[in-house]
Write a protein that holds these residues in place. Structure first.
Motif, PDB file in Angstrom:
ATOM      1  N   PRO A  20      -0.261  16.917  38.876  1.00 18.04           N
ATOM      2  CA  PRO A  20       0.927  17.172  38.054  1.00 18.04           C
ATOM      3  C   PRO A  20       1.880  15.976  37.986  1.00 18.04           C
ATOM      4  N   CYS A  21       1.622  14.932  38.794  1.00 25.13           N
ATOM      5  CA  CYS A  21       2.514  13.772  38.818  1.00 25.13           C
ATOM      6  C   CYS A  21       2.222  12.763  37.704  1.00 25.13           C
ATOM      7  N   LEU A  22       1.015  12.785  37.139  1.00 28.76           N
ATOM      8  CA  LEU A  22       0.604  11.695  36.251  1.00 28.76           C
ATOM      9  C   LEU A  22       1.411  11.631  34.953  1.00 28.76           C
ATOM     10  N   ALA A  23       1.622  12.767  34.311  1.00 33.06           N
ATOM     11  CA  ALA A  23       2.338  12.745  33.028  1.00 33.06           C
ATOM     12  C   ALA A  23       3.768  12.225  33.182  1.00 33.06           C
ATOM     13  N   PRO A  24       4.541  12.722  34.163  1.00 31.54           N
ATOM     14  CA  PRO A  24       5.884  12.172  34.319  1.00 31.54           C
ATOM     15  C   PRO A  24       5.905  10.695  34.698  1.00 31.54           C
ATOM     16  N   LEU A  25       4.904  10.232  35.444  1.00 34.82           N
ATOM     17  CA  LEU A  25       4.830   8.809  35.784  1.00 34.82           C
ATOM     18  C   LEU A  25       4.585   7.963  34.539  1.00 34.82           C
ATOM     19  N   ALA A  26       3.696   8.440  33.663  1.00 35.11           N
ATOM     20  CA  ALA A  26       3.426   7.716  32.418  1.00 35.11           C
ATOM     21  C   ALA A  26       4.665   7.677  31.533  1.00 35.11           C
ATOM     22  N   ASP A  27       5.407   8.766  31.513  1.00 35.22           N
ATOM     23  CA  ASP A  27       6.653   8.795  30.737  1.00 35.22           C
ATOM     24  C   ASP A  27       7.663   7.799  31.293  1.00 35.22           C
ATOM     25  N   ALA A  28       7.686   7.671  32.621  1.00 33.50           N
ATOM     26  CA  ALA A  28       8.696   6.834  33.266  1.00 33.50           C
ATOM     27  C   ALA A  28       8.341   5.355  33.240  1.00 33.50           C
ATOM     28  N   PHE A  29       7.050   5.033  33.418  1.00 28.00           N
ATOM     29  CA  PHE A  29       6.670   3.633  33.620  1.00 28.00           C
ATOM     30  C   PHE A  29       5.757   3.080  32.523  1.00 28.00           C
ATOM     31  N   GLY A  30       5.451   3.883  31.504  1.00 31.48           N
ATOM     32  CA  GLY A  30       4.649   3.392  30.380  1.00 31.48           C
ATOM     33  C   GLY A  30       3.287   4.059  30.329  1.00 31.48           C
ATOM     34  N   ARG A  31       2.876   4.451  29.114  1.00 31.49           N
ATOM     35  CA  ARG A  31       1.579   5.117  28.964  1.00 31.49           C
ATOM     36  C   ARG A  31       0.419   4.219  29.376  1.00 31.49           C
ATOM     37  N   ASP A  32       0.628   2.893  29.329  1.00 28.99           N
ATOM     38  CA  ASP A  32      -0.460   1.975  29.658  1.00 28.99           C
ATOM     39  C   ASP A  32      -0.775   1.929  31.150  1.00 28.99           C
ATOM     40  N   ILE A  33      -0.020   2.653  31.964  1.00 27.84           N
ATOM     41  CA  ILE A  33      -0.399   2.720  33.384  1.00 27.84           C
ATOM     42  C   ILE A  33      -1.603   3.646  33.586  1.00 27.84           C
ATOM     43  N   LEU A  34      -1.938   4.446  32.559  1.00 24.40           N
ATOM     44  CA  LEU A  34      -3.089   5.339  32.664  1.00 24.40           C
ATOM     45  C   LEU A  34      -4.311   4.675  32.029  1.00 24.40           C
ATOM     46  N   LEU A  35      -5.400   4.587  32.795  1.00 24.37           N
ATOM     47  CA  LEU A  35      -6.653   4.017  32.315  1.00 24.37           C
ATOM     48  C   LEU A  35      -7.417   5.064  31.500  1.00 24.37           C
ATOM     49  N   PRO A  36      -8.400   4.643  30.705  1.00 24.10           N
ATOM     50  CA  PRO A  36      -9.188   5.619  29.928  1.00 24.10           C
ATOM     51  C   PRO A  36      -9.826   6.708  30.790  1.00 24.10           C
ATOM     52  N   SER A  37     -10.110   6.383  32.054  1.00 27.97           N
ATOM     53  CA  SER A  37     -10.720   7.361  32.965  1.00 27.97           C
ATOM     54  C   SER A  37      -9.751   8.462  33.380  1.00 27.97           C
ATOM     55  N   GLY A  38      -8.459   8.264  33.077  1.00 23.94           N
ATOM     56  CA  GLY A  38      -7.444   9.214  33.535  1.00 23.94           C
ATOM     57  C   GLY A  38      -6.784   8.798  34.832  1.00 23.94           C
ATOM     58  N   MET A  39      -7.391   7.812  35.517  1.00 25.37           N
ATOM     59  CA  MET A  39      -6.795   7.287  36.735  1.00 25.37           C
ATOM     60  C   MET A  39      -5.657   6.331  36.378  1.00 25.37           C
ATOM     61  N   PRO A  40      -4.642   6.235  37.214  1.00 27.65           N
ATOM     62  CA  PRO A  40      -3.605   5.242  36.961  1.00 27.65           C
ATOM     63  C   PRO A  40      -4.050   3.852  37.394  1.00 27.65           C
ATOM     64  N   ASP A  41      -3.528   2.824  36.739  1.00 31.61           N
ATOM     65  CA  ASP A  41      -3.683   1.448  37.195  1.00 31.61           C
ATOM     66  C   ASP A  41      -2.658   1.283  38.323  1.00 31.61           C
ATOM     67  N   ARG A  42      -3.120   1.425  39.545  1.00 33.32           N
ATOM     68  CA  ARG A  42      -2.209   1.504  40.690  1.00 33.32           C
ATOM     69  C   ARG A  42      -1.404   0.217  40.864  1.00 33.32           C
ATOM     70  N   HIS A  51       7.300  12.665  45.331  1.00 31.81           N
ATOM     71  CA  HIS A  51       7.549  13.205  46.677  1.00 31.81           C
ATOM     72  C   HIS A  51       7.466  14.719  46.813  1.00 31.81           C
ATOM     73  N   PRO A  52       7.923  15.495  45.837  1.00 34.73           N
ATOM     74  CA  PRO A  52       7.791  16.949  46.025  1.00 34.73           C
ATOM     75  C   PRO A  52       6.347  17.392  46.271  1.00 34.73           C
ATOM     76  N   GLU A  53       5.397  16.807  45.546  1.00 33.88           N
ATOM     77  CA  GLU A  53       3.990  17.171  45.736  1.00 33.88           C
ATOM     78  C   GLU A  53       3.454  16.618  47.051  1.00 33.88           C
ATOM     79  N   ILE A  54       3.849  15.403  47.410  1.00 35.02           N
ATOM     80  CA  ILE A  54       3.424  14.826  48.692  1.00 35.02           C
ATOM     81  C   ILE A  54       3.937  15.682  49.852  1.00 35.02           C
ATOM     82  N   ILE A  55       5.203  16.051  49.797  1.00 30.46           N
ATOM     83  CA  ILE A  55       5.809  16.851  50.867  1.00 30.46           C
ATOM     84  C   ILE A  55       5.141  18.216  50.971  1.00 30.46           C
TER      85      ILE A  55
END
Length: 201
Positions: free
Chosen positions: A44-66, A88-92
């Motif tokens: 559930p963290c991936l979509a908000p991360l892409a919104d915050a840091f740019g859609r290009d952080i997501l690779l075609p595989s769905g994994m983020p470019d860490r 952090h909410p999901e990590i915690i």
């Protein structure tokens, strides 16, 4: 059961201390490992991360470019705070589940290895806090060797993290990693023995 949080700035050597505790049979949640798990496809963290840091952080595989995500997130204190707020909410939630499992198994001690504990909701889950410190130049050298990045990038990451002085104000225990690995492990062994005596007094 006591929950001991172990923290410190990047490259301080806390993973070495955690490995020692785990080798002695102490159950441990590795927040870095869990942080990688919450970046896997379907999280559930991936979509908000892409919104915050740019859609290009997501690779075609769905994994983020860490590396790209880390470079953008750690470039400023605000970026670091935003990354924390999203993940952090999901990590915690996952750490608390592991803690519950350890307590159910009868363990007297549970360890959480996390770069960021102070100032987060999980700080209140920890009974005691152990802070590992190291000279900045040594931390930078370790980060470069571990992550394959330049000293400038490593220094920027350190600069974006909470200062060592603030961490030490919150610490119940401090281990200074200012010598070699054997010296660090000896300090970890002495602390574990003290905790064991206190727990079984």
């Amino acid at each position: 059961m006591m929950t001991l949080g172990i923290t410190g700035r990047s490259g301080c050597g806390k993973s070495t201390v955690t490995e020692y505790f785990r080798a002695q049979g102490i159950p441990c949640a590795d927040a870095d490992q869990i942080a990688r798990q919450v970046l896997e496809p379907g999280s559930p963290c991936l979509a908000p991360l892409a919104d915050a840091f740019g859609r290009d952080i997501l690779l075609p595989s769905g994994m983020p470019d860490r590396r790209l995500l880390a470079d953008r997130a750690f470039a400023t204190p605000e970026g670091t705070a935003l990354l924390t707020r999203i993940t952090h909410p999901e990590i915690i939630r996952r750490i608390i589940w592991q803690k519950t499992q350890a307590e159910a198994s009868g363990s007297w001690l549970f360890l959480v290895d996390a770069a960021v504990i102070v100032g987060t909701a999980f700080e209140h889950e920890c009974d005691k806090l152990l802070v590992i410190t190291a000279p900045p130049e040594e931390s930078i050298r370790r980060i470069c060797a571990r992550d394959g990045i330049t000293p400038e990038m490593a220094a920027r990451r350190l600069h974006a993290q909470m200062s060592e002085s603030i961490l030490m104000e919150k610490a119940d225990f401090v281990i200074s990693n200012d010598s070699d690995r054997d010296a660090l492990l000896q300090k970890a062994a002495e602390l574990l023995e003290k905790l064991r005596k206190d727990a079984h007094a």
